[in-house]
Write a protein that holds these residues in place. Structure first.
Motif, PDB file in Angstrom:
ATOM      1  N   TYR A 119       0.829  -1.207   0.000  1.00  0.00           N
ATOM      2  CA  TYR A 119       0.000   0.000   0.000  1.00  0.00           C
ATOM      3  C   TYR A 119       0.863   1.257   0.000  1.00  0.00           C
ATOM      4  O   TYR A 119       1.882   1.328   0.681  1.00  0.00           O
ATOM      5  N   LEU A 171      -4.637   6.583  -2.721  1.00  0.00           N
ATOM      6  CA  LEU A 171      -4.017   5.335  -2.294  1.00  0.00           C
ATOM      7  C   LEU A 171      -3.738   4.465  -3.506  1.00  0.00           C
ATOM      8  O   LEU A 171      -4.603   4.302  -4.374  1.00  0.00           O
ATOM      9  N   ILE A 173      -2.421   0.520  -4.612  1.00  0.00           N
ATOM     10  CA  ILE A 173      -2.267  -0.850  -4.127  1.00  0.00           C
ATOM     11  C   ILE A 173      -1.476  -1.634  -5.164  1.00  0.00           C
ATOM     12  O   ILE A 173      -1.886  -1.752  -6.317  1.00  0.00           O
ATOM     13  N   SER A 180       0.206  -0.967 -10.328  1.00  0.00           N
ATOM     14  CA  SER A 180      -0.588  -0.740  -9.118  1.00  0.00           C
ATOM     15  C   SER A 180      -1.993  -0.305  -9.508  1.00  0.00           C
ATOM     16  O   SER A 180      -2.220   0.235 -10.598  1.00  0.00           O
TER      17      SER A 180
END
Length: 231
Positions: A119, A171, A173, A180
């Motif tokens: 993360y 964010l 991931i 990502s």
């Protein structure tokens, strides 16, 4: 008041991310490129429409594991159909017009990220400009008294340009192999709108801040050497 509160919140987030970035974190690659869907909530462009769909693309060059510079370009689009009331004369009929609006932003600014396991929360402050264009087209002309119309068909528009600023974060991931997923990137987006209007042979300017909200989601691609490691 809302813009001042957003600036204070953004400042605190940037400080926290900076301090976290100085601690041990997962390595960062030199360049990342983001692209995906974007939604803009704006009540200043095309009333009563307030939601515009579009896209957002960005590229970030990192100087170390937690700090980089981001260049961001986005485009959003909307349409609206409005009915023009019939004139109060015998035989008068209502008309209909189509309005379309597009908004583009071009911004650059600092980007702070913190890699932890899979993360990577981030925050950024972007500054630059915008370009909006609105077009009005007559679908059904207003009829004053058959077969006369109140004015001919309309196909015209207006353009606005000025300062733009975005404050927010999101964010990422990690999915693996340099890719990502960005489920959320939420930003307060400000546009400084200035109109120049005629007034008794001269002109005066009317300006206001368009306080809007931008949400984006998409895929991030990572390239280049790894920073802060021996890879």
């Amino acid at each position: 008041m809302r813009s001042h509160s957003s600036c204070k919140l953004m400042f605190l987030v940037l400080i926290c991310l900076t301090l976290m970035g100085m601690s041990n974190a997962q390595d960062t690659q030199r360049v990342e490129i983001f692209g995906g869907y974007s939604l803009l909530h704006d009540s200043s462009m095309l009333y009563p429409s307030t939601v515009f769909n579009g896209w957002d693309g960005a590229s970030t060059v990192f100087f170390n594991r937690w700090f980089g510079v981001t260049g961001d370009v986005s485009g959003h689009y909307g349409t609206e159909t409005q009915v023009l009331p019939a004139p109060p004369v015998p035989g008068g009929t209502a008309g209909k017009i189509a309005l379309s609006s597009s908004a583009y932003t071009f911004m650059l600014g600092p980007h702070f990220t913190y890699h932890r396991s899979r993360y990577a929360p981030f925050a950024q402050a972007l500054f630059g400009g915008y370009h909006t264009q609105t077009t009005e087209t007559t679908l059904v002309p207003v009829t004053c008294s058959p077969p006369l119309t109140c004015g001919g068909p309309i196909n015209e528009g207006g353009v606005s340009r000025g300062f733009a600023m975005a404050l927010g974060g999101g964010l990422d991931i990690e999915l693996g192999h340099g890719i990502s997923f960005r489920p959320v990137q939420a930003e307060y987006l400000l546009r400084r709108v200035v109109y120049v209007l005629p007034n008794n042979g001269s002109f005066f300017s009317y300006a206001f801040n368009a306080n809007t909200f931008r949400y984006s989601t998409g895929i991030v691609f990572h390239f280049g050497r790894h920073l802060g490691t021996d890879k």
